[in-house]
Design a protein around this motif. Structure first.
Motif, PDB file in Angstrom:
ATOM      1  N   ALA B 739      45.471  25.753  29.706  1.00 22.27           N
ATOM      2  CA  ALA B 739      46.668  25.314  30.420  1.00 22.27           C
ATOM      3  C   ALA B 739      46.395  25.255  31.920  1.00 22.27           C
ATOM      4  N   HIS B 742      44.103  22.358  32.812  1.00 22.59           N
ATOM      5  CA  HIS B 742      44.855  21.101  32.820  1.00 22.59           C
ATOM      6  C   HIS B 742      45.524  20.909  34.184  1.00 22.59           C
ATOM      7  N   GLU B 743      46.197  21.977  34.587  1.00 22.79           N
ATOM      8  CA  GLU B 743      46.888  21.914  35.860  1.00 22.79           C
ATOM      9  C   GLU B 743      45.907  21.676  37.008  1.00 22.79           C
ATOM     10  N   LEU B 746      44.734  18.085  37.152  1.00 22.26           N
ATOM     11  CA  LEU B 746      45.757  17.172  37.666  1.00 22.26           C
ATOM     12  C   LEU B 746      45.905  17.306  39.180  1.00 22.26           C
TER      13      LEU B 746
END
Ligand SMILES: Nc1ncnc2c1ncn2[C@@H]1O[C@H](COP(=O)(O)OP(=O)(O)OP(=O)(O)O)[C@@H](O)[C@H]1O
Ligand SMILES: [Mg+2]
Lengths: 239, 839
Positions: B739, B742-743, B746
């Protein structure tokens, strides 16, 4: 950096002899080869091509999200190959928007928090207000506090679009920005993109299957065999 | 569909996934901890019983004034016991013109049942597993000194002359008590008749020593009761274990606690990893539903997969546990008999049971989600089955953990208390966690945004607060982890401090008894001149408890203590104005000088609390003691706690000064003498031949030695728990890595640089670690209140911990998180996103 022409002012994106190869297992796969592209500031460019042609790969390369295997690449007059990961990110900051084919929203953040994220990276006023405005423009004013999971595919896509232009970027890459949308909503998003293009001179690089969208672009390029070919515009385009 | 084959295949594919690895590791850890500590405690307990048997001379010692008959011997042998006969008597022995009273210990060929006699036969001290052969005698060096005899001389015992062939350094069973304090002479039973000392009317104690398994002794219980009724004095290893008891009891409880902490930690890790496991498999489950799998089949598929995982983890864990207990035991063997019984089967069973319980308890409710997934989910992500309510998961896990707690501690009240307390603590923690996150958001909104680094910090904090559910889960898990680690570390520290305070370097290593009143001043000044420390002299009167509230004691004492030693033997009474050092009043009040008689003339007395407990005595009861031909009655005005391990003269009953003046008394004292300071002892023996000096250095050394070794075992276990805690943190952070990656990817797309990302992630982890450390410290402090009572330690606050733990938490969590997120910071965003399976 060369000052040999006034390209400096008008050219925003430049690629030459661009290649991308990946090795999966023992086999080498050539996705892009000797690709050339020249995009001027304020232009809108559509990239079409069959599935698996490498459109998403190209878009990622052009935005500096991935490193090419060969060739030259310039964005905002800066050669990307001389920059490291960090430098490329700095070049993008606040000036590039990106809409992923599969949206890439953070599942634990609400719609508005997802949109706020890029704004929060630089000192800005009224982050929440700007983000709300953007979501209203894509028709999601009533869904600000919903999690991506609670939104439909099309709604998620619109959040992704809102996130891409909330920083008022110079350059927007969009991978199938209308892929999941019905005709009316699709049109609304397209209008939004071109308004932006007209009002603030935002350069648009769009990957699409949607011919009505491709037709509204200044140029339409087809990706085939790892290279881009100018598509001869059909009659009536100018009309 | 062959579910078993399918499950194995699925598991094999899954082995690369971090959550499956974390699950495996956590389960193996839980099993390793419980089997290690289980094996160890099991064998330690049996080893200590064996050692206690050695101190008594056997697991069972029968004693009476006449020889035992062969029928009884036969019975004991049939029960599976090994026997040894021993005869004790006091007689004059002589060498040339010198006469001395000596304690004769007459042993047979089976002596000693346990351990060795350390004896000097002329070539230094050696350990022997037998007594002196016929025709010879071994004597205490002190007796040799008194007699002026040496090895090779002959000594007259009754009408028999024996050759002195050895000087006794230490008897394995020498600590049998203060009875027979005359210097020792040991001879073979075959010479007994020839001494002519066994005559009608001579005071002789016959002892029948028996060695065997606790089960064998258990089987004789009713027979033993009958023997007691018949006046046979019985010492039983199951009851009369040496007074090391308290310390080791604490150590064992500590180890159990550590095992439970490890299980709890593993449970937390399992719960964290299961969430990710389920999230990852939701799509698979939905697809399988599309292909027509029923809920039942889905449930079975995943149950099988986890069962395989649990089984593999149990085996690996049990092997690790076996290795671990070998290490623990190797730390202890110097003080335990080497032929320890082999590891029993129980710990294995407990280990597997623990793995199962942890899996079912901490993973079960979350896993149910997989079963309930609908086929439509493939089309619409929002159709994720509602995540199992956090409270359901917590409640179920707590229940299972409570059951484990009960199983291990055997203490229902404690388990229920800890469980209830734990749940309340969790709810409070959850509330505080919510509050903290809100506070964080509010503070961040107010802070000015200046400079890159402060922005990164704010972004990190904001992300933490926004991922509310996940952050709360991690906060709770980490707080619990830190609390478990802190408790085990705290208790260790306080336990060791208590032990060190208990036996300071000047702990008395000699007792002098039988000091007559006229010798008192002389002995006292002699001791003062040479000893580093001393207890002072206590008067001692021997009396037998003959009535409680005017009735015979047996009518007053609870049924299960009818044969208590205190009713059958003379008790040591003393008088004293001030409460002896190391004693603590637990009920009533110490008598003040001046008011030493109550208004109605009753004499106030103070009774030791454990004795009072056994005999069912309480404040106000009147006890009558028969001393010689007289008797005295006192009324209980206080109960005392005293430290039996203190090596001080300790008394069950204390009278006020003056009350025992009319009775004959002698004095007892204990003191510490530096090693090699034998002149003073020689002077004492010469000047006061009636005084018996007892060297307890060996016993002291043994107690210190065992505590030292147990300390090392405790350090080892502490290290294990700390390691377990760190790996839980690591596993949990690994599970949350995708998680965060992913952040990170981005944010990279949006133009965040390395430094921003690094600072942001560091901020997030450090904040999380800081808050967890703070809450964990508070939780540990609260839990310690209960646990210290259980361990019999004084509760105390550890203020420093409230400062150290948050900082440590920020460092550890921040550090691990920072390291784990390093990879994503190096990768091109496209690559990260693709690796995450998100493009
Ligand atoms: N890192 C990689 N490793 C292996 N194969 C890759 C990698 N990146 C891209 N490919 C392959 O390159 C090809 C082009 O992928 P890409 O996603 O760019 O296609 P696309 O034109 O966007 O297709 P679509 O229209 O379906 O989205 C695909 O066959 C893809 O599997
Ligand atoms: Mg694509």
């Amino acid at each position: 950096m060369s000052y040999s022409s006034n390209d400096q002012q008008t050219r925003i994106l430049y690629a030459n002899e661009l290649g991308k190869r990946v090795t999966s297992g023992e086999r080498e796969l050539v996705i892009l080869e000797s690709l050339a592209l020249d995009v001027d500031r304020g232009e809108s460019v559509a990239i079409v091509g069959s599935s698996g042609a490498g459109k998403s790969t190209l878009l990622g390369l052009l935005a500096g999200l991935d490193a090419p295997s060969s060739g030259e690449l310039e964005m905002f007059g800066q050669s990307l190959s001389t920059l490291d990961e960090d430098g490329r990110a700095a070049l993008r900051a606040g000036r590039v928007g990106f809409v992923f084919q599969n949206f890439q929203l953070l599942p634990t953040l609400t719609a508005i928090e997802n949109v706020m994220l890029p704004l929060e990276l630089s000192p800005r006023q009224d982050v929440a207000g700007k983000s709300r405005q953007c979501l209203e423009r894509v028709g999601l004013g009533a869904r600000l506090d919903h999690l991506p999971k609670q939104l439909s595919g099309g709604e998620q896509q619109r959040v992704a679009v809102a996130r891409a232009f909330v920083t008022e970027p110079d350059l927007v890459f969009a991978d199938e920005p209308t892929g999941n949308l019905d005709e009316a909503t699709g049109k609304r998003i397209i209008d939004l993109l071109f308004d932006l293009n007209r009002e603030s001179g935002t350069t648009l690089i769009l990957v699409t299957h949607d011919m009505s969208l491709a037709r509204r672009c200044d140029r339409c390029l087809k990706l085939e065999g790892g290279a881009l070919h100018e598509v001869v515009q059909r009659q009536g385009v100018e009309a | 569909m062959n579910l078993i084959a399918l499950s194995l295949k699925g598991l094999r594919r899954d082995l690369r996934a971090s959550d499956v690895r974390a699950l495996f590791m956590a389960l193996a850890l839980a099993v390793a901890a419980t089997t290690m500590i289980g094996f160890f405690l099991d064998r330690l307990d049996r080893g200590l019983t064996r050692q206690a048997g050695q101190l008594l001379g056997g697991d069972l010692v029968l004693e009476q004034g006449q020889a035992f008959d062969d029928g009884l011997r036969q019975e004991l042998r049939q029960a599976g016991l090994t026997l040894s006969d021993q005869v004790d008597l006091v007689s004059m022995v002589s060498q040339g013109d010198a006469f001395q009273p000596a304690g004769l210990k007459v042993v047979d060929d089976h002596y000693p049942l346990y351990g060795q006699v350390r004896v000097d036969r002329g070539d230094g001290i050696e350990g022997l597993a037998h007594g002196p052969p016929p025709g010879s005698a071994w004597i205490a060096p002190r007796l040799a000194q008194l007699l002026g005899a040496e090895i090779g001389d002959s000594v007259q015992v009754g009408s028999l002359a024996l050759t002195i062939t050895g000087l006794i350094d230490r008897e394995p069973d020498q600590q049998a008590g203060f009875a027979g304090l005359t210097p020792r002479i040991m001879l073979n039973v075959q010479d007994l008749d020839a001494t002519g000392l066994v005559r009608p009317g001579s005071r002789i104690e016959y002892e029948l020593l028996a060695a065997g398994s606790p089960a064998a002794i258990d089987s004789l219980d009713s027979r033993l009761d009958a023997l007691r009724e018949a006046g046979v004095e019985i010492r039983d290893v199951r009851v009369d274990r040496p007074s090391l008891g308290r310390s080791l009891d604490r150590a064992q409880k500590y180890l159990s606690l550590a095992g439970l902490a490890a299980v709890l930690l593993a449970g937390v890790a399992v719960a964290m990893a299961t969430r990710r496991y389920v999230d990852r498999h939701l799509d698979t489950a939905a697809l399988l539903r599309c292909f027509g799998a029923s809920q039942r089949q889905l449930g079975q598929l995943f149950a099988w997969q986890l069962a395989w995982l649990g089984l593999a983890a149990a085996i690996v864990g049990a092997l690790l546990g076996l290795a671990g207990q070998a290490v623990l035991l190797s730390l202890l063997t110097r003080f335990l008999p080497l032929e320890l019984p082999a590891p029993g089967g129980m710990p294995w069973l407990m280990g597997v049971l623990t793995a199962l319980a942890v899996l079912v308890g901490f993973a079960g409710p979350t896993l149910l989600r997989l079963k309930r997934v609908s086929a439509l989910k493939v089309l619409r992500r929002e159709l994720d089955p509602i995540p199992a309510s956090g409270w359901l998961v917590v409640a179920f896990a707590s229940l299972v953990f409570g059951a484990l707690l009960w199983l291990y501690s055997g203490d229902l009240v404690l388990s229920a208390g800890l469980l209830l307390g734990g749940l309340v603590a969790l709810i409070v923690l959850w509330g505080i966690g919510q509050l903290l996150l809100n506070l964080l958001l509010a503070v961040l909104a107010r802070l000015p945004q200046r400079g890159l680094s402060s922005r990164a910090w704010q972004l990190g904090g904001r992300q933490l607060a926004r991922r509310r559910q996940a952050s709360l889960g991690q906060l709770l898990a980490f707080s619990l982890t830190f609390a478990a680690m802190a408790i085990i570390a705290l208790v260790r520290g306080d336990l060791l401090t208590t032990w060190q305070a208990q036996l300071p370097t000047d702990t008395p290593n000699y007792f002098a008894i039988n000091i007559q009143p006229q010798e008192r001043d002389g002995v006292e000044s002699l001791i003062d001149s040479a000893a580093d420390s001393g207890s002072g002299l206590y008067p001692m009167v021997r009396g037998r408890l003959t009535a409680i509230d005017g009735e015979p004691p047996r009518q007053q004492v609870p049924a299960d203590h009818q044969t208590d030693g205190a009713l059958r033997r003379d008790l040591n009474l003393t008088w004293r104005a001030a409460l002896p050092e190391g004693n603590r009043i637990t009920a009533g009040e110490w008598f003040d000088a001046g008011t030493d008689t109550a208004s109605d003339g009753a004499v106030p007395i103070s009774v030791e609390e454990e004795l009072a407990g056994r005999l069912g005595l309480s404040l106000g009861d009147e006890l009558t003691f028969t001393i010689g031909s007289d008797s005295i009655t006192g009324r209980i005005t206080s109960l005392r706690h005293l430290d039996w391990e203190s090596f001080q003269p300790n008394f069950f009953i204390i009278f006020p000064p003056g009350a025992l003046d009319d009775f004959g008394h002698s004095y007892i004292t204990s003191f510490h003498l530096a090693e090699g300071d034998n002149d003073m002892l020689a002077t004492m023996v010469q000047r006061y031949p009636g005084v018996s000096v007892l060297n307890v250095e060996a016993l002291l050394e043994q107690v210190r030695g065992i505590l030292g070794q147990v300390t090392r075992a405790i350090e080892f276990v502490l290290g294990f728990v700390l390691l377990a805690g760190i790996s839980v943190l690591y596993a949990a952070l690994t599970a949350s890595r995708p998680a965060r990656a992913h952040e990170g990817a981005l944010l990279r797309v949006f133009g965040a640089g390395n430094r921003t990302l690094a600072r942001m992630q560091w901020a997030e982890f450090a904040l999380l670690g800081f808050a967890s450390g703070l809450l964990g410290a508070a939780l540990a402090e609260t839990a310690a209140l209960g646990i210290y009572g259980w361990l019999g330690l004084e509760p105390r606050m550890h203020w420093l911990m409230l400062i150290v733990m948050p900082v440590l938490g920020a460092g550890v969590v921040g550090g691990i998180g920072f390291l784990l997120s390093r990879g994503t910071r190096r990768q091109a965003p496209m690559e990260s996103l693709r690796l995450l399976g998100e493009t």
